[in-house]
Structures are given as structure tokens and as C-alpha cells.
Design an enzyme around this catalytic site. Structure first.
Site, PDB file in Angstrom:
ATOM      1  N   CYS A 519      33.593 -16.653 -78.304  1.00 25.79           N
ATOM      2  CA  CYS A 519      32.323 -16.954 -77.465  1.00 25.79           C
ATOM      3  C   CYS A 519      31.930 -18.438 -77.860  1.00 25.79           C
ATOM      4  CB  CYS A 519      31.045 -16.021 -78.227  1.00 25.79           C
ATOM      5  SG  CYS A 519      30.720 -16.524 -79.817  1.00 25.79           S
ATOM      6  N   ARG A 520      30.734 -18.676 -77.776  1.00 25.71           N
ATOM      7  CA  ARG A 520      30.591 -20.193 -77.756  1.00 25.71           C
ATOM      8  C   ARG A 520      30.541 -20.709 -79.163  1.00 25.71           C
ATOM      9  NH1 ARG A 520      25.575 -23.269 -77.728  1.00 25.71           N
ATOM     10  NH2 ARG A 520      25.982 -25.457 -76.841  1.00 25.71           N
TER      11      ARG A 520
END
Ligand code: FAD
Length: 823
Positions: A519-520
Site C-alpha cells: 500500500c502507500r
């Protein structure tokens, strides 16, 4: 009989020793020989005097010989170089360079603290008069004179270490264009590459020319300037060159005296800092020191250890070897423009070279509570033993609070702590300073998850290697961010399954492959990894540090231009591309997290006319790259972009690009069918919708069956003529977005409260705000007529702005869409 102590070297280690000797032995004769003109000067402050942050030169002189003599009755002899030592006779031969005479002094105990000196390798042309090193006050005076009187335009710093980058910042502060030339592929060697990559980004953001993996082949004079020919054949020309490629210990005096010298060229000392001669002690940059993490000796030239060792040898001399030096771990910090770069212990490169098993976690926490103004994201890496959890090192890069976290880990390392112990460290907390779970605690939580097998992590370079090899076929790479975040960049080959959609899309994920999730920053990846692990997926790996770390580490920036070329190109670009400016609007997006800042930009840009400019500020470091991607995708142009103290400021010109933001879509609309009435699914739907709207896409949300409950008004509407069954449906269904439960972990309504609390604390809009934002930005929200009829829901019961439509309305919208989601 009073003792006679001689100290060679009158700055960090030497002066600490002399002062402590006096405090312990009032009767002794203490002589300090210093070959330079100054003692106890602040060598660590020299770059800041050159850059004018420290205004007065006097401030660098922490002590003068006169003051030291008055307070400590130490006989300080400057301009006095120790030429040789006779250990058998207990004598030192000294040259008084002021009076040009030599003499001999006897001693009972001798302390060596002669420091180190900058390395100057035999590169052709290295003696050019405009090439400088910085180690002493006279070096400083020379450079200060050049920047003051000759006003150089371009400074080239050779070597991207602590001193080199501090000088890069200070040259920059004097409006001198700076280039940094580094033979390795990264600056700041105490950091691992992916952490240094963040420093590279920052240097480039500051317009520093960065020449990595390119050593200097030769220096040449070009009309008084210095031209560097790099090993790659590239050339860089500057008015002044600062050579800062490391230091070597001043150990010649000791070597000539027959003292043992180690493999790194430093003086060998035992645990008591005693050399091979028991009456001679040595401290500071000149000695080879034990590194307790790597469990071997090395050179670690730092002021803190030198000062503490100086104090310790005085104790050992006067009281008889009472204190053992535990070793130096290399805890260091530097200010690099707006960034703080800090490290303690060993990095992964050094651990690998020393064959010490290790693993790590990278997190991107905020410096303090996200809801308190100016919380700034940092990258924080903690390295530990995969078997025992023993801490091995940490690195931090960020704008605020990095030094504090590194100092906590350094303390933990000093006391032999394990990563699990970090979970329980009780830190001082109030919103302006930290979070209730400090980044140090967070590293502990993740470390424990790794050690207990709750999550497996994978490093960015391993992912890159897999994706570029035949191994790729055995893996599935899943990006768990929202489609809008994915638009701003992802790892090639990744499949986008947002974390909130993961449970519904498990059938797309094969069980016989290894799954890499990202994810980020790693948090959603962790949640996704836990879902998959519990659904029977055996090999699931979460990318450490998320896409933020991966993208920084794998970024392939254009090769740095030379000074003149960069100015020239910049001018040409600005003349050609930027049309006349009309209105300038400023907007503050600080405190919002991705995709909040981009959405805010979109909302403001929609109000502007072509040629107008929007100046936007954001504390989300990802915005630095996101804003360019957004502008490109929407036909606008970023005309300036910079980062000061962790705040990104971008100026965007409307419609200056080839595309226009408001143009009708060409098949890239988004349609979302919202079937479920769960809070988490509703949030996910509107995050995607708002993100797509921010990218200038048309969005249609089609609410059917349980999804309709999201659109219900809070208050019951009477007089609608409903029959009993319709009334029963009305009582049983949640009345509006605020009454929704979670699809999982609802916990009798506790789950939704927790989610809403978390969203608030992280500055994420509430579901109600998201719905309003989507409507304001032109989203079509359609309630399915057929479902309304079946469930006895009337138009009057739905929030304002909702259209009533059938499947044809939805299908018409879907025909223009490239993304259709069923949530
Ligand atoms: P020094 O402090 O260098 O003192 C050695 C002295 O011995 C010198 O003055 C030298 O002239 C004298 N000498 C040598 N040979 C003889 C001889 N034969 N006879 C008489 N005198 C002799 N460290 C940090 O931890 N943090 C920082 O931010 C930092 N910034 C720095 C910035 C700069 C620009 C520089 C130059 C250094 C910086 N350092 C920093 C490193 C730190 O200053 C050194 O590690 C520390 O000073 C070492 O102490 P020392 O006593 O071993 O040597």
C-alpha cells in the site's frame, strides 16, 4: 610527588581529558600541546559559520587558552606540535612553531588525541587553488573569504557525507548553486540505500545537482574555474570545490613511537583506552574503536565519543583503570537542508558484510498527532535480529522529531534492548509532540508481528528483483491502495485490489502463488496480509515501507545537468510554456493525507480560469510527486514546486498543458454500483469516487438494495402512505449514513465509532463530508428505482441531490466508463 600529564591535541577529546584531569587531581602538572592556533573550537559548527547561520566567528571559540589556564590551571601551548614520542624515556619532543624551536618534555602519563585529517587522494589536478577541505578554523577562514569576497556562482562538493551535505546546504544558503559529486550510488553511508534515496529526492528538490556513482577522474583549471572530469566522462565546472571524501586518523606519531596500529590505520587501544604502552592512552578520531553491534573494530570519527573518551581516560589515569569503554555504535545526526538525517547502530549493508542475521521494518509515521497542525511524515527504519529481536540499528529521515526517535533507539541499543521492548517504552505524549503510540512503539509493534509470524515483510529491492526475473511467475503483486492513488504511480505488474474490496475479490487471488502486498506506507498492506493469511494463503509478504519507500528507491531521475545547462534550460522552458498569468489563488492543504491534497487542488482549480494560478501548500510529502502526476493527467502545469521544512508548495497553472481539465470525458468515466449498506464499503466507495473526481473523471454511483440505506435521511418522514411491510422495512433498515455498521468487527456499534474516531484523528473526511464533496464535485448519485419500490423507500426519504433512475441510466453511464466497480 605531583604527577605530570601531557595531552597531545587540544580540541574535543584532548581538552575534555585535560579538564577532567584537573578536576580529579588538583596538584598535577598538566600540559596540552596543540599544533594549531586554537584549542577547544567548535569544529561541528564550522559549516554554519560559512553559511552565515552563526554570525560571529568568536562563537566558534568555545574556550581560549587563557580561559582554560585561569579555570583549570592547564598549561595550554598552542602552535606546539608534538614531533615524536619516546615511550621508554617517557618524553615528547615538541616544536614551538611560533618561536621556531624544539624542546623535550617528560611525562608520567600521556594522552593522545590528535584527531584525523581529510583524505586527499592523488587525483590529477587536486592541488588546484580553488579546491578546499574543511577541518580546522584556518580552513574555515579560507572558505569564508572566498564566499564573501569572490562570490562564487557554483560550488561543487565532492563527497556526500555529513560534512559534505552540511556544506552543500550552507553554500545553497548563500545563493550559490551547488552540485554534489559522489562515487557511491548514495549519499550518507550510515543510511541504507532506500533511506538515502529520500535524501536524494530532497537534494534534487532543492535544485542541487546530484552526480551519483561517479567518482572524480581529474581536476583541471579552466580560466580560474575548476573543471571536474568524472569517471563516466561527464564534466562539471565550478568556482569552488569542497573535497569531503572522508578522514584518516592522525596516527603517524603513535606509529613512529612503536605503538600498535590497527588494520584501519588507527591507534589500537584496550577497553580502558590504553595503547600498547600502558602509560599512553589515546582517544577520539585517531583510535580504532570497538563497534559493539558489528562486534569488530573500526573508525567512527564523531565528537560525542571523543569527548566522552577524553573524560574516561582521565578517570582511568588518576584512579587506575576504573572505567571500560563500551564501544561506539555510530549514533549520528545531520541537518540536510530542511531534513534531519539520523542513524544509530549498524545498517543492513554493514550487517550483511559482517554476516550478522538481520531483518528490518520501515514505517512512515507522523512527527506528532495528525490532527495537531504541522504534523510531518518521517521515514523510520529499525533493524533487528530475526531470531531474538535484538536491536541492531535504526535510521530516520524526516523534517521533525527524527532526532528524538533515533536517540530513544540509541538508548535502547546501549542497554541491549530487543525490538519487542520498544512496544512498552513509555514516552511523553501530548499532541504537539507525539502520538499516543509513538513511532518507536509502532516499530516495536511491527517488530513483534514479524517475530511472531503475524506478518512476513519483504524489502523493496527483493520485490524489484522478483518482478524483473523468471520468479515473477510464482508471485502475485497486489496494490491495496485506492484506484486514484494507483493512478499516481504503482509497481509495474501489480494488480489493484483496494484493501476494502479484498474480501469480496478473494477469488481473483490464486492460493498456489506467493502474494506480495503493498500500500502507500505498509499499514493497509499489513491489514490485507492478515486477511489473506487468515483465509488460508500460506505465503503472503507485505512490502516494508510500502510504495513510498519503493518509489523513492527505484526512482530513476534524469541525469543532473551541469550548472549552466540547468539555468539555460530552465529559462527556455519557462519562456516557452507558461502563458500569461491572470489570477493567483492560495490554498492551504496542510494536515490532509493522500488523496486529500489532490482533491483540494481539484476543487480549487475548477473555480479558476485558464491561465490562473493556484498556490497550494501541503504537509503530505507524497504530494511532492503526486501534484505533478495530477497536473499531467488533468492538462494543467506545475510551474514551481519546492519543499521547505517539510511543507510542499506547488504553483499550478490552469490549462497551460495540452489537455483541459473540464473537457468531456473520452471513455474514462467511473461507475460504481453500491449494493451493500456497510459503513466501510460506503467509505471505500466515496474515497474512490472523490479520487476519480479529483482526476477530472466523471463519476456515477448507482445505489441499489442495502446500499440505499446510505442515502437515507436521518429523520423519519411521515405521511408517505406506506403499507405495513414498507413501514417494517423502514423501521429495520439503518436510517442514513450515521447509523451504518461495519461489514466486519462491528462489535455492537463500537467498530463504526472507532473507524470514525480514527478518520477524524487522521484528518480523513467523514462519510457525510465525502458524500457532500462528491455531490459538490459533480458526481451523479442514482438511487435504483426498482430497489426503492421493493423496499418501500420513497424519494422524500433520501438526501438532497440524489437522482432516481433505473438500470438504463446506470448502463448508459457505464458505457462511457473504463472502470465499473461493484461494492
Ligand atoms: P580533534 O577535535 O580534531 O582534535 C585534534 C587536534 O589535535 C587538532 O586540533 C590537531 O591540530 C591536533 N594535533 C594533531 N596532531 C598534533 C600534534 N602532533 N601535535 C599537537 N597537536 C596535534 N562530529 C559529530 O559528532 N557531529 C558533528 O556534527 C560533527 N560535525 C563536524 C563538522 C566538521 C566541519 C568537522 C571538521 C568535524 C565534525 N565532526 C562532527 C567530527 C568531530 O569534530 C570530531 O570527531 C572530533 O573533533 C574528534 O575529536 P578529536 O579530539 O579526536 O580530534
Amino acid at each position: 610527588m605531583p604527577k605530570k600529564y601531557i595531552v597531545i591535541g587540544g580540541v574535543a577529546g584532548g581538552m575534555s581529558a585535560a579538564a577532567r584531569l584537573r578536576r580529579l587531581d588538583e596538584d598535577a602538572e598538566i600540559i596540552v600541546f596543540e599544533r594549531g592556533e586554537y584549542v577547544s573550537f567548535a569544529n561541528c559548527g564550522l559549516p554554519y559559520y560559512i553559511g552565515d547561520t552563526i554570525k560571529e566567528r568568536n562563537k566558534l571559540l568555545v574556550q581560549t587558552p587563557e580561559a582554560l589556564t585561569a579555570r583549570f590551571r592547564v598549561d595550554v601551548r598552542t602552535r606546539s606540535e608534538a614531533l615524536s614520542i619516546d615511550p621508554a624515556a617517557h618524553t615528547v619532543r615538541v616544536k614551538d612553531t611560533l618561536r621556531d624551536r624544539e624542546y623535550i618534555e617528560t611525562y608520567d602519563k600521556l594522552i593522545l588525541s590528535p584527531g584525523a585529517e581529510p583524505v586527499k587522494p592523488p587525483i590529477p589536478g587536486i592541488d588546484h587553488p580553488n579546491i578546499y577541505t574543511l577541518w580546522t578554523l584556518p580552513d574555515t577562514d579560507r572558505i569564508k573569504a572566498v564566499v564573501t569576497h569572490r562570490k562564487p556562482r557554483h560550488a561543487i562538493v565532492v563527497g556526500g557525507g555529513f560534512v559534505g551535505l552540511e556544506m552543500a546546504e550552507n553554500f545553497h544558503q548563500l545563493d550559490i548553486h551547488v552540485s554534489v559529486v559522489e562515487a557511491l550510488d548514495q549519499v550518507m553511508t550510515p543510511l541504507d540505500f532506500e533511506m538515502a534515496a529520500l535524501v536524494h529526492q530532497h537534494l534534487r528538490a532543492k535544485n542541487v545537482g546530484l552526480y551519483l556513482s561517479d567518482g572524480v577522474a581529474s581536476f583541471a583549471d579552466v580560466g580560474g574555474l575548476v573543471r571536474l572530469r568524472l569517471k563516466s566522462g561527464r564534466e562539471v565546472t565550478g568556482d569552488i570545490v569542497l573535497l569531503s571524501i572522508g578522514v584518516r586518523p592522525n596516527s603517524k606519531l603513535a606509529r613512529d613511537a612503536g605503538l600498535t596500529i590497527g588494520q584501519w590505520g588507527g591507534i589500537v587501544v584496550n577497553d580502558y583506552l590504553q595503547t600498547s604502552d600502558p602509560d599512553i592512552y589515546a582517544v577520539g578520531d585517531a583510535v580504532e574503536i570497538f563497534n559493539p553491534i558489528l562486534r569488530r573494530k573500526g573508525q567512527i570519527p564523531l565528537a560525542g565519543p571523543a569527548n566522552k573518551q577524553g573524560r574516561m581516560v582521565a578517570d582511568n589515569i588518576v584512579q587506575g583503570n576504573v572505567k571500560k569503554y563500551a564501544g561506539t555504535m555510530g549514533t549520528a545526526v545531520a541537518k540536510v537542508f530542511d531534513m534531519t538525517v539520523a542513524a544509530t547502530g549498524a545498517n543492513e549493508k554493514a550487517l550483511a558484510a559482517a554476516n550478522i542475521p538481520h531483518t528490518s521494518t520501515i514505517i512512515h509515521p507522523a512527527s506528532h498527532a495528525g490532527y495537531y497542525p504541522n504534523a510531518l511524515q518521517m521515514a523510520f527504519k529499525v533493524i533487528f535480529s530475526p531470531d531474538t529481536g535484538q536491536l541492531l540499528g535504526a535510521q530516520g529521515v524526516g523534517y521533525d522529531g527524527v532526532d528524538k526517535r533515533i536517540d530513544v533507539i540509541a538508548t535502547a541499543l546501549h542497554f541491549g534492548a530487543k525490538i519487542q521492548d520498544l512496544q512498552e517504552i513509555e514516552h511523553a505524549y501530548a499532541p504537539p509532540y507525539s502520538a499516543a503510540k509513538d513511532p518507536v512503539n509502532m516499530a516495536g509493534f511491527i517488530g513483534e508481528n514479524i517475530l511472531t509470524g503475524k506478518v512476513k515483510v519483504i524489502a523493496w529491492d527483493r520485490v524489484e528483483a522478483i518482478m524483473n526475473s523468471p520468479e515473477r511467475g510464482d508471485h502475485v503483486l497486489i496494490d491495496t491502495r485506492t484506484p486514484e492513488e494507483v493512478k499516481l504511480g504503482t509497481i509495474p505488474g501489480a494488480v489493484n485490489i483496494p484493501v476494502d474490496a479484498l474480501r469480496a475479490r478473494l477469488n481473483e487471488i490464486p492460493k498456489d502463488k506467493k502474494i506480495i502486498i503493498f500500500c502507500r506506507v505498509g499499514l493497509r498492506g499489513y491489514i490485507a496480509a492478515r486477511i489473506l493469511a487468515q483465509k488460508g494463503y500460506a505465503e503472503v509478504y507485505n512490502l516494508s515501507g510500502g510504495y513510498l519507500t519503493y518509489s523513492a528507491a527505484t526512482e530513476k531521475p534524469a541525469i543532473s545537468q551541469t550548472f549552466d545547462e540547468s539555468i539555460d534550460t530552465g529559462m527556455r522552458q519557462s519562456q516557452a510554456a507558461v502563458p500569461m498569468r491572470q489570477q493567483v489563488v492560495e490554498v492551504d492543504a496542510c494536515g490532509l493525507q493522500c488523496p486529500g491534497p489532490v482533491m483540494k487542488v481539484k476543487a480549487e482549480m475548477d473555480k479558476l480560469a485558464a491561465g490562473d494560478q493556484l498556490i497550494v501548500k501541503s504537509t503530505d510529502p507524497g504530494f511532492y510527486s503526486d501534484v505533478g502526476s495530477w497536473a499531467k493527467a488533468t492538462g494543467n502545469q506545475v510551474v514551481s514546486l519546492n519543499m521547505e521544512k517539510g511543507i510542499v508548495q506547488a504553483t499550478i497553472q490552469k490549462g497551460a498543458g495540452e489537455q483541459r481539465i473540464a473537457e468531456p470525458s473520452h471513455g474514462n468515466d467511473k461507475t460504481i454500483i453500491v449494493f451493500d449498506g456497510d459503513l466501510d464499503k460506503a467509505i471505500a466507495s466515496f474515497i474512490i469516487a472523490n479520487g476519480a473526481l479529483a482526476m477530472g473523471r466523471k463519476v456515477t454511483l448507482f445505489f441499489t438494495f442495502w446500499g440505499l440505506t446510505i442515502l437515507r435521511k436521518e429523520r423519519p418522514i411521515g405521511g408517505l402512505g406506506k403499507n405495513l411491510i414498507e413501514k417494517m422495512f423502514g423501521w429495520m433498515l439503518p436510517r442514513g449514513s450515521k447509523k451504518l455498521g461495519l461489514s466486519r468487527m462491528n462489535m455492537a456499534g463500537m467498530g463504526p465509532l472507532m473507524i470514525r474516531g480514527l478518520m477524524k484523528s487522521r484528518n480523513v473526511d467523514s462519510l457525510e463530508e465525502m458524500i457532500r464533496l462528491a455531490l459538490d464535485n459533480g458526481a451523479r448519485i442514482i438511487a435504483c428505482q426498482m430497489s426503492m419500490d421493493l423496499m418501500g423507500i420513497r424519494k422524500e426519504e433520501l438526501i438532497d441531490g440524489v437522482e432516481i433512475g433505473g438500470v438504463a441510466t446506470y448502463l448508459e453511464c457505464a458505457e462511457h466508463a473504463d472502470t465499473n466497480l461493484f461494492i
